[in-house]
Design a protein around this motif. Structure first.
Motif, PDB file in Angstrom:
ATOM      1  N   THR A  10      -8.212  51.299  37.448  1.00 10.71           N
ATOM      2  CA  THR A  10      -7.710  52.626  37.779  1.00 10.71           C
ATOM      3  C   THR A  10      -8.307  53.712  36.890  1.00 10.71           C
ATOM      4  OG1 THR A  10      -5.801  52.314  36.339  1.00 10.71           O
ATOM      5  CG2 THR A  10      -5.529  51.748  38.667  1.00 10.71           C
ATOM      6  N   LYS A  11      -8.698  53.339  35.671  1.00 10.28           N
ATOM      7  CA  LYS A  11      -9.211  54.334  34.732  1.00 10.28           C
ATOM      8  C   LYS A  11     -10.085  53.629  33.695  1.00 10.28           C
ATOM      9  CE  LYS A  11      -7.468  57.677  31.368  1.00 10.28           C
ATOM     10  NZ  LYS A  11      -6.256  58.201  30.742  1.00 10.28           N
ATOM     11  N   ILE A  12     -11.292  54.085  33.505  1.00 14.02           N
ATOM     12  CA  ILE A  12     -12.166  53.534  32.472  1.00 14.02           C
ATOM     13  C   ILE A  12     -11.848  54.239  31.163  1.00 14.02           C
ATOM     14  CG2 ILE A  12     -14.546  53.315  31.679  1.00 14.02           C
ATOM     15  CD1 ILE A  12     -15.342  53.036  34.631  1.00 14.02           C
ATOM     16  N   LEU A  13     -11.471  53.455  30.155  1.00 13.54           N
ATOM     17  CA  LEU A  13     -11.103  54.009  28.855  1.00 13.54           C
ATOM     18  C   LEU A  13     -12.290  54.115  27.903  1.00 13.54           C
ATOM     19  CD1 LEU A  13      -7.735  52.113  28.340  1.00 13.54           C
ATOM     20  CD2 LEU A  13      -8.084  54.445  29.175  1.00 13.54           C
TER      21      LEU A  13
END
Length: 140
Positions: free
Chosen positions: A2-5
């Motif tokens: 959902t989200k690349i950190l």
């Protein structure tokens, strides 16, 4: 995802007998083919890099799991030794096999095994290879 950190980029030149470096210059390595694969054994090889990364990541996964509660704390002297083997596949090409030996000094065996099992489900390396590479986990 959902989200690349975090992301990083590395570039290799020359294959197994070349070099690789990250774009930010923080990591650079001279590569060499192992003698067992026909090289001179000088330099590091992709299997060593993968073993180092997997071992470090697995400790991070254990620490994350422990921080969520319900599991033993990871001792400061915990270690993960990753053995990465390479060999021919039955179909063609080459495949990898991995063995992770986990040491959690002072943690009772049952608690250590529970922590390792949970860490295996959250470790991104374990997730990436699941179903593709035989990985054996052992708690010392």
């Amino acid at each position: 995802m959902t989200k690349i950190l975090y992301s990083t980029r590395a570039t290799a030149t020359g294959g197994r007998d070349g070099s690789a470096r990250t774009d930010d210059g923080a990591f650079e390595v001279t590569l060499g083919t192992p003698k067992e694969l026909g090289g001179n054994g000088q330099g590091n090889n992709p299997e060593q890099l993968f073993a180092s990364g997997y071992a470090a990541c697995f400790i991070g996964a254990m620490k994350f799991v422990a921080s969520q509660g319900g599991h033993a704390k990871v001792p400061a002297d915990a270690t993960v030794s990753a053995t990465v083997g390479i060999g021919p596949r039955a179909d063609k090409g080459f495949g990898l096999a991995v063995a992770l030996e986990i040491s959690l000094p002072g943690v009772p065996r049952a608690e250590a095994e529970a922590l390792v099992a949970e860490a295996d489900t959250v470790c991104p390396y374990s997730h990436a290879v699941r179903g593709n590479i035989d990985v054996k986990l052992s708690v010392a």
